[in-house]
Design an enzyme around this catalytic site. Structure first.
Site, PDB file in Angstrom:
ATOM      1  N   TYR A 154     -18.657  20.577 -34.108  1.00  0.00           N
ATOM      2  CA  TYR A 154     -19.541  19.507 -34.593  1.00  0.00           C
ATOM      3  C   TYR A 154     -18.733  18.253 -34.921  1.00  0.00           C
ATOM      4  CZ  TYR A 154     -23.031  17.273 -37.668  1.00  0.00           C
ATOM      5  OH  TYR A 154     -23.909  16.395 -38.269  1.00  0.00           O
ATOM      6  N   LYS A 158     -19.130  14.594 -33.163  1.00  0.00           N
ATOM      7  CA  LYS A 158     -19.479  13.388 -33.917  1.00  0.00           C
ATOM      8  C   LYS A 158     -18.370  12.339 -33.837  1.00  0.00           C
ATOM      9  CE  LYS A 158     -23.597  14.429 -35.407  1.00  0.00           C
ATOM     10  NZ  LYS A 158     -24.764  13.731 -34.790  1.00  0.00           N
TER      11      LYS A 158
END
Length: 245
Positions: A154, A158
């Site tokens: 993640y 991002k």
């Protein structure tokens, strides 16, 4: 109730991950401001029900799939003949410490977050260029800046969105298209599922001592999409209660 109101009449907005949470709040804010809103989510029944409730158009799509993304843009053009604003909000979680992540855990998170942001931007940009204007707002995360245990996939996705935002801001500025991002910290289903003791630890890190209402994220997105923000590009705006300080 928002104190500042923007007018998006005759603008077409595509919002991904729009069936719930922050995405739904963003779609609602644009709909109230007069925009023609195309809400995109993987769950067909939920997104269409949510869209009907706010007077928008809902379409099911997997943002990691090129054909699905191109179909979304084509559907928006058929309905309104424009694509003015894109909000890349769709995302998934496949958490786990790095030595336990599978190839699929890694690739799916990157494909939805970074891949989806790239693919929808790529599909929308030619139409924005033809119009001579456009707004792209991406949703990144504090985790993309600082990392978080159990979220290397993640965090990588991002962080990729931050780099993508800055590069495309430079590429597209000459065509009247701005590209910005927000780094949110809102009360969502993800936060609701956090155990109470972990939640207290998270709150202790936030100077404002609360998670935001999703509508507060929508206000930031609306500003970046507005004419008033026409001289802002390549920015990652923290909307996080000060956690990034």
């Amino acid at each position: 109730m928002a104190n500042v109101e923007f007018d998006f009449t005759e603008r077409t907005v595509i919002v991904t991950g729009a069936a719930r949470g922050v995405g739904l709040a963003i779609a609602e804010r644009f709909a109230v401001a007069g925009a023609q809103v195309v809400m995109v989510d993987l769950d067909e029944d939920v997104v269409r029900e949510a869209a009907e409730a706010i007077g928008a158009f809902g379409i099911a799509a997997d943002v990691s799939n090129t054909a699905d993304v191109e179909a979304v843009v084509e559907a928006a053009l058929r309905r309104t003949r424009r694509v003015d604003i894109v909000v890349n909000n769709a995302g998934i979680l496949r958490d786990g410490v790095v030595w336990k992540l599978s190839d699929d855990d890694w690739s799916q998170v990157l494909a939805v977050h970074a891949g989806g942001t790239f693919k929808l931007t790529r599909a929308a940009v030619p139409h924005m260029r033809a119009q001579g204007a456009g707004r792209i707002i991406n949703v990144t995360s504090y985790t993309g800046l600082r990392g978080n245990i159990g979220q290397s996939n993640y965090g990588a996705a991002k962080a990729a969105i931050i780099g993508f935002t800055k590069a495309t801001a430079k590429e597209l500025a000459g065509f009247g298209i701005t590209v910005n991002a927000i780094s949110p910290n809102a009360e969502t289903r993800m936060i609701a599922g956090v155990p109470p003791e972990k939640r207290e630890q998270l709150l202790a890190q936030i100077p404002l001592k609360r998670f935001a209402d999703p509508a507060e994220m929508a206000s930031a997105v609306a500003f970046l999409a507005s004419d008033e923000a026409g001289y802002i590009t390549g920015v990652v705006l923290p909307v996080d209660g000060g956690i990034a300080i």
